[in-house]
Write a protein that holds these residues in place. Structure first.
Motif, PDB file in Angstrom:
ATOM      1  N   VAL A  50     -41.129 -13.992  63.972  1.00 14.37           N
ATOM      2  CA  VAL A  50     -41.123 -14.448  62.159  1.00 14.37           C
ATOM      3  C   VAL A  50     -42.538 -14.080  61.556  1.00 14.37           C
ATOM      4  O   VAL A  50     -42.831 -13.424  60.562  1.00 14.37           O
ATOM      5  CB  VAL A  50     -41.095 -16.148  62.017  1.00 14.37           C
ATOM      6  CG1 VAL A  50     -40.808 -16.348  60.311  1.00 14.37           C
ATOM      7  CG2 VAL A  50     -39.530 -16.273  62.919  1.00 14.37           C
ATOM      8  N   VAL A  51     -43.662 -14.247  62.046  1.00 15.75           N
ATOM      9  CA  VAL A  51     -44.484 -14.130  61.051  1.00 15.75           C
ATOM     10  C   VAL A  51     -45.481 -12.937  61.339  1.00 15.75           C
ATOM     11  O   VAL A  51     -45.673 -12.090  60.735  1.00 15.75           O
ATOM     12  CB  VAL A  51     -45.715 -15.227  61.388  1.00 15.75           C
ATOM     13  CG1 VAL A  51     -46.887 -15.156  60.272  1.00 15.75           C
ATOM     14  CG2 VAL A  51     -45.154 -16.804  60.937  1.00 15.75           C
ATOM     15  N   LEU A 105     -52.018 -14.312  55.940  1.00 15.16           N
ATOM     16  CA  LEU A 105     -51.228 -14.830  56.325  1.00 15.16           C
ATOM     17  C   LEU A 105     -51.135 -16.031  54.791  1.00 15.16           C
ATOM     18  O   LEU A 105     -49.928 -16.898  55.161  1.00 15.16           O
ATOM     19  CB  LEU A 105     -51.767 -15.907  57.609  1.00 15.16           C
ATOM     20  CG  LEU A 105     -51.304 -15.342  58.477  1.00 15.16           C
ATOM     21  CD1 LEU A 105     -52.199 -15.982  59.680  1.00 15.16           C
ATOM     22  CD2 LEU A 105     -50.471 -15.737  59.084  1.00 15.16           C
ATOM     23  N   ARG A 106     -52.059 -16.478  54.132  1.00 12.40           N
ATOM     24  CA  ARG A 106     -52.127 -16.912  52.545  1.00 12.40           C
ATOM     25  C   ARG A 106     -50.103 -16.645  51.893  1.00 12.40           C
ATOM     26  O   ARG A 106     -49.800 -16.894  50.840  1.00 12.40           O
ATOM     27  CB  ARG A 106     -52.952 -16.603  51.928  1.00 12.40           C
ATOM     28  CG  ARG A 106     -53.907 -17.271  52.327  1.00 12.40           C
ATOM     29  CD  ARG A 106     -55.369 -17.299  51.732  1.00 12.40           C
ATOM     30  NE  ARG A 106     -56.894 -18.232  52.340  1.00 12.40           N
ATOM     31  CZ  ARG A 106     -57.903 -17.940  51.755  1.00 12.40           C
ATOM     32  NH1 ARG A 106     -57.892 -17.364  50.686  1.00 12.40           N
ATOM     33  NH2 ARG A 106     -58.759 -18.883  52.443  1.00 12.40           N
ATOM     34  N   SER A 107     -50.191 -15.214  51.863  1.00  8.52           N
ATOM     35  CA  SER A 107     -48.308 -14.543  51.416  1.00  8.52           C
ATOM     36  C   SER A 107     -47.932 -15.067  52.161  1.00  8.52           C
ATOM     37  O   SER A 107     -46.699 -14.514  51.779  1.00  8.52           O
ATOM     38  CB  SER A 107     -49.423 -12.723  51.138  1.00  8.52           C
ATOM     39  OG  SER A 107     -49.120 -11.948  51.849  1.00  8.52           O
ATOM     40  N   VAL A 108     -47.299 -15.901  53.341  1.00 13.49           N
ATOM     41  CA  VAL A 108     -46.130 -15.268  53.404  1.00 13.49           C
ATOM     42  C   VAL A 108     -46.726 -16.561  54.013  1.00 13.49           C
ATOM     43  O   VAL A 108     -47.033 -17.489  54.636  1.00 13.49           O
ATOM     44  CB  VAL A 108     -46.632 -15.655  55.490  1.00 13.49           C
ATOM     45  CG1 VAL A 108     -45.382 -15.556  56.156  1.00 13.49           C
ATOM     46  CG2 VAL A 108     -47.101 -14.230  55.688  1.00 13.49           C
ATOM     47  N   GLU A 130     -53.987  -7.321  51.236  1.00 12.60           N
ATOM     48  CA  GLU A 130     -53.917  -8.614  51.604  1.00 12.60           C
ATOM     49  C   GLU A 130     -55.096  -9.650  52.554  1.00 12.60           C
ATOM     50  O   GLU A 130     -55.280 -10.569  52.122  1.00 12.60           O
ATOM     51  CB  GLU A 130     -52.279  -8.502  52.856  1.00 12.60           C
ATOM     52  CG  GLU A 130     -51.177  -7.668  51.940  1.00 12.60           C
ATOM     53  CD  GLU A 130     -50.201  -7.611  52.634  1.00 12.60           C
ATOM     54  OE1 GLU A 130     -50.662  -8.001  54.368  1.00 12.60           O
ATOM     55  OE2 GLU A 130     -49.174  -7.071  52.608  1.00 12.60           O
ATOM     56  N   GLY A 131     -55.537  -8.344  53.064  1.00 13.27           N
ATOM     57  CA  GLY A 131     -56.500  -9.537  54.151  1.00 13.27           C
ATOM     58  C   GLY A 131     -58.207 -10.197  53.067  1.00 13.27           C
ATOM     59  O   GLY A 131     -58.185 -10.979  53.522  1.00 13.27           O
ATOM     60  N   ALA A 132     -58.215  -9.541  52.183  1.00 11.08           N
ATOM     61  CA  ALA A 132     -59.587 -10.097  51.598  1.00 11.08           C
ATOM     62  C   ALA A 132     -59.178 -10.036  49.902  1.00 11.08           C
ATOM     63  O   ALA A 132     -60.304 -11.246  50.034  1.00 11.08           O
ATOM     64  CB  ALA A 132     -59.967  -8.232  51.321  1.00 11.08           C
ATOM     65  N   THR A 133     -57.863  -9.992  49.881  1.00 11.23           N
ATOM     66  CA  THR A 133     -57.361 -10.658  48.264  1.00 11.23           C
ATOM     67  C   THR A 133     -57.054 -12.224  48.365  1.00 11.23           C
ATOM     68  O   THR A 133     -56.607 -12.426  47.213  1.00 11.23           O
ATOM     69  CB  THR A 133     -57.612 -10.126  47.291  1.00 11.23           C
ATOM     70  OG1 THR A 133     -56.112  -9.525  47.897  1.00 11.23           O
ATOM     71  CG2 THR A 133     -58.499  -8.444  47.131  1.00 11.23           C
ATOM     72  N   SER A 170     -54.115 -21.232  59.621  1.00 15.52           N
ATOM     73  CA  SER A 170     -53.585 -21.054  58.281  1.00 15.52           C
ATOM     74  C   SER A 170     -52.604 -22.487  57.956  1.00 15.52           C
ATOM     75  O   SER A 170     -52.151 -22.898  57.098  1.00 15.52           O
ATOM     76  CB  SER A 170     -53.239 -19.641  57.941  1.00 15.52           C
ATOM     77  OG  SER A 170     -52.581 -19.679  58.774  1.00 15.52           O
ATOM     78  N   ARG A 171     -51.862 -22.741  59.430  1.00 23.63           N
ATOM     79  CA  ARG A 171     -50.814 -23.129  59.474  1.00 23.63           C
ATOM     80  C   ARG A 171     -51.303 -24.833  59.403  1.00 23.63           C
ATOM     81  O   ARG A 171     -50.282 -25.299  59.149  1.00 23.63           O
ATOM     82  CB  ARG A 171     -49.701 -22.920  60.096  1.00 23.63           C
ATOM     83  CG  ARG A 171     -49.054 -21.677  60.069  1.00 23.63           C
ATOM     84  CD  ARG A 171     -48.791 -21.351  58.582  1.00 23.63           C
ATOM     85  NE  ARG A 171     -47.575 -20.957  57.656  1.00 23.63           N
ATOM     86  CZ  ARG A 171     -47.698 -20.053  56.954  1.00 23.63           C
ATOM     87  NH1 ARG A 171     -49.183 -19.431  56.798  1.00 23.63           N
ATOM     88  NH2 ARG A 171     -46.727 -18.210  57.027  1.00 23.63           N
ATOM     89  N   TYR A 172     -52.920 -25.343  60.098  1.00 21.66           N
ATOM     90  CA  TYR A 172     -52.672 -25.920  60.489  1.00 21.66           C
ATOM     91  C   TYR A 172     -54.196 -26.642  59.801  1.00 21.66           C
ATOM     92  O   TYR A 172     -55.756 -26.825  60.170  1.00 21.66           O
ATOM     93  CB  TYR A 172     -52.898 -26.916  62.077  1.00 21.66           C
ATOM     94  CG  TYR A 172     -51.385 -25.858  62.846  1.00 21.66           C
ATOM     95  CD1 TYR A 172     -50.842 -27.354  62.971  1.00 21.66           C
ATOM     96  CD2 TYR A 172     -51.557 -24.956  63.728  1.00 21.66           C
ATOM     97  CE1 TYR A 172     -49.245 -26.701  63.319  1.00 21.66           C
ATOM     98  CE2 TYR A 172     -50.310 -24.504  64.121  1.00 21.66           C
ATOM     99  CZ  TYR A 172     -49.335 -25.515  63.957  1.00 21.66           C
ATOM    100  OH  TYR A 172     -47.748 -25.142  64.530  1.00 21.66           O
TER     101      TYR A 172
END
Length: 273
Positions: free
Chosen positions: A184-185, A159-162, A269-272, A95-97
């Motif tokens: 943090v995450v 992780l898209r919501s973080v 959170e994980g699916a939507t 998600s971050r790279y």
């Protein structure tokens, strides 16, 4: 207003019916575990005329419950730890790279959830057998392989919501990528982590097929493997099997009750997102 009330009542009724349908088999297991074998066949659906508690100590002894419970617990805990560690870090990296390679890896993880274990079990067990990695170690790695795809999928969505601004703020404070993730995450992913733990614990704790292929040493049998003791070639000890099932499902039900408040939030959170 009347149509809205009717709609709400219909949803409530359907929910109650669905809940009773789901819980009814468990109620039958519990009730019949207090019956003799003869009464199980003559009075299956109702409370026994004369209850007996002898089934539980006999099932406990025949299951070698303490040993098999510890084996199931060690395998489940070890598998959950590696699944959470590997899946959360993998999802964070994906998600971050972002990039073409990250997209390909994520797509492969999503696709592998559709591959049934039965199509892989023979070559997989043969491969692990060549490297002498059967029993607990091999089973833990196999559980990691079969549980990581869904777990990465859930973590990636969460992780898209973080916001990435948290990472940037931590970098300004001098944190390295490892510290950013764990300090943090990762604490923000608690609902998803609980969901991953529950879903994988239920699967691993109740699994019979994979341990039956991998575990080949005495003293390492899990509870589902020990349960096979009650199902003989010519007779089935139903009264002991049902008592054994109650003893087997109690730990996972307690785990679910302890963590269930986080499950819906984690799956959402994980699916939507």
């Amino acid at each position: 207003m009347k149509s809205e009330k009717m709609h709400n009542w219909l949803i409530i009724i359907l929910g109650v019916v669905a809940s009773l349908t789901w819980i009814y088999p468990f109620v039958l297991i519990f009730i019949n575990s207090f019956k003799t074998r003869r009464e199980i066949f003559t009075n299956t659906l109702f409370w026994p005329n004369e209850t007996t508690t002898e089934n539980y100590p006999r099932a406990y002894e025949d299951l070698n419950y303490t040993e098999s419970f510890m084996n199931s617990l060690m395998i489940t805990v070890a598998s959950i730890i590696v699944i959470v560690l590997f899946s959360s870090m993998s999802a964070y990296a994906l998600s971050r790279y972002p990039g073409k390679m990250s997209s390909v890896i994520y797509f492969i993880c999503a696709i592998t959830m559709l591959i049934p274990f039965q199509s892989l079990m023979i070559p997989l067990v043969s491969l692990f057998g060549r490297f002498d990695m059967l029993n607990r170690v091999g089973l833990t790695f196999m559980n990691l392989g079969f549980g990581s795809s869904m777990s990465i999928f859930l973590y990636f969505g969460a992780l898209r919501s973080v916001p990435k601004s948290l990472d940037e703020a931590a970098i300004l404070d001098g944190a390295n990528p490892f510290q950013i993730f764990w300090r943090v995450v990762f604490p923000l992913l608690k609902p998803t982590t609980v969901t991953v733990i529950i879903l994988n614990s239920i699967r691993i704790w109740n699994d019979y097929l994979l341990p039956s292929l991998v575990i080949n040493k005495d003293g390492m049998y899990t509870i589902p493997l020990q349960m096979y003791y009650f199902f003989g070639q010519y007779t089935i000890q139903w009264e002991l099997a049902l008592a054994g099932l109650v003893l087997a499902i109690i730990p996972i039900i307690l785990l679910y009750m302890f963590l269930q408040k986080h499950i819906i939030q984690g799956i959402t959170e994980g699916a939507t997102k």
